[in-house]
Design a protein around this motif. Structure first.
Motif: not given
Length: 377
Positions: A341-345
């Protein structure tokens, strides 16, 4: 750079009735912008384009180039300083590729050495080997390669304005995407003022800084692509941009632009402190960075709950991340592929930019806000 002021074109039919092909169109395209004329067949977009370089003379209204009314400029001189690309390409079959590219510079009196250097420079921009292709004839090139030559020929004399009439429409989908990408990269380097006719909404939102939607000769809406998709002016525009216009907006937003910046911690954070930070944000994870803001990994609640000491040994490495330049459609596709549900940039140098979540993407799309509004704010 270019302004259309109540520009109109009326044709008289054989029975004496008059038809307005273009009806009082007014708009401005700033220097260095790409503006896409969009609309169904017969809506007046190509006629409007041709009135800019006077291939068609307007019935009324004005075209202003840097504030100067083009009706007072010699037609031949005007067209030599405005690049023009058509779908049919129009390469001269009896000329080599180099001769095709340099035809306008030669008319302008450029010497042979300067023409050769310009042709070589432009060939490199579209990933065609000058040594291999410049001495060939158009029949010896594929359709996609010929289309590339058509584009760079219009750029050869370094004209500040470029008009393009469905320049990629006759190319197969794979080559079309490649040529679009190459053209976009060229535009970043050359900073031309471009007006392009298209019937493809995906092409318009991918390439355009502004999009002008035409219907029956009238300009219906003139906006940046994100505003066009977020707030279509009427049912016609809404239908034309498609029922999936909300999802199309994902193409317009880069991960770096959409990234939020939740709290982070250094590797020496205690397990209790890490858990408290996650509790404060109602988050299931915490990103760990070093003193130089490089992303090291993340912690979960399970990693630190009930543990003592520092969390350094419990940091999990990131198995995937988003590049700041990736659009949100690519990012969301990665999330679904990896069931997260999330991802680091993370930037190319390893620095932490922020994170993108499915919830933050959904909130952006449902808000109706546009990039234009965000930048103005």
């Amino acid at each position: 750079m270019i302004a259309l002021d109540q520009l109109s074109k009326t044709y008289t039919q054989k029975d004496g009735t008059q038809v307005k092909a273009v009806d009082a169109v007014s708009l401005k395209v700033a220097e260095g912008e790409i503006c896409v004329f969009l609309g169904p067949s017969g809506c007046g977009k190509t006629t409007t384009l041709k009135m800019i370089n006077r291939l068609i003379n307007p019935t009324s209204g004005r075209v202003l180039l840097n504030g100067q009314d083009t009706s007072g400029i010699d037609e031949v001189e005007l067209r030599r300083h405005i690049g023009y690309v058509i779908q049919q390409i129009g390469l001269f079959p009896n000329m080599t590729i180099e001769e095709n590219i340099t035809i306008v510079p030669r008319l302008l009196g450029w010497d042979k050495k300067r023409c050769q250097e310009r042709a070589t420079e432009l060939m490199a921009m579209v990933a065609l080997d000058p040594k291999k292709f410049l001495k060939r004839y158009p029949r010896e090139l594929s359709g996609g390669q010929q289309q590339r030559i058509g584009v760079i020929r219009a750029l050869a004399a370094d004209a500040p304005v470029l008009l393009m009439d469905e320049p990629f429409g006759a190319v197969d989908p794979i080559n079309r995407e490649s040529i679009q990408n190459e053209f976009f990269q060229m535009q970043r380097q050359l900073n031309k003022t471009v007006i392009m006719v298209s019937h493809d909404i995906d092409e318009a939102i991918k390439l355009g800084d502004k999009v002008a939607v035409f219907r029956a000769g009238k300009l219906v809406q003139f906006d940046n692509p994100d505003t066009l998709l977020a707030r279509p002016k009427d049912d016609f525009v809404s239908a034309f941009v498609g029922q999936d216009h909300t999802l199309k907006r994902l193409l317009l937003v880069r991960a770096g632009e959409a990234a939020t910046t939740p709290p982070t911690a250094h590797p020496d954070v205690s397990c209790d402190q890490a858990l408290a930070l996650m509790d404060d944000q109602d988050s299931r994870y915490l990103t760990i960075i070093d003193a130089d803001n490089r992303a090291l990994g993340y912690l979960t609640r399970r990693d630190v709950r009930g543990s003592t000491g520092v969390a350094e040994d419990k940091v999990r490495p990131f198995t995937m991340n988003a590049d700041p330049d990736e659009n949100l459609r690519v990012v969301l596709s990665k999330m679904y592929k990896h069931s997260t549900s999330w991802m680091p940039v993370i930037a190319n140098d390893g620095s932490y930019v922020g994170e993108v979540t499915q919830d933050s993407i959904a909130s952006y799309l449902s808000s109706g806000k546009s990039r234009g509004m965000a930048m103005a704010a």
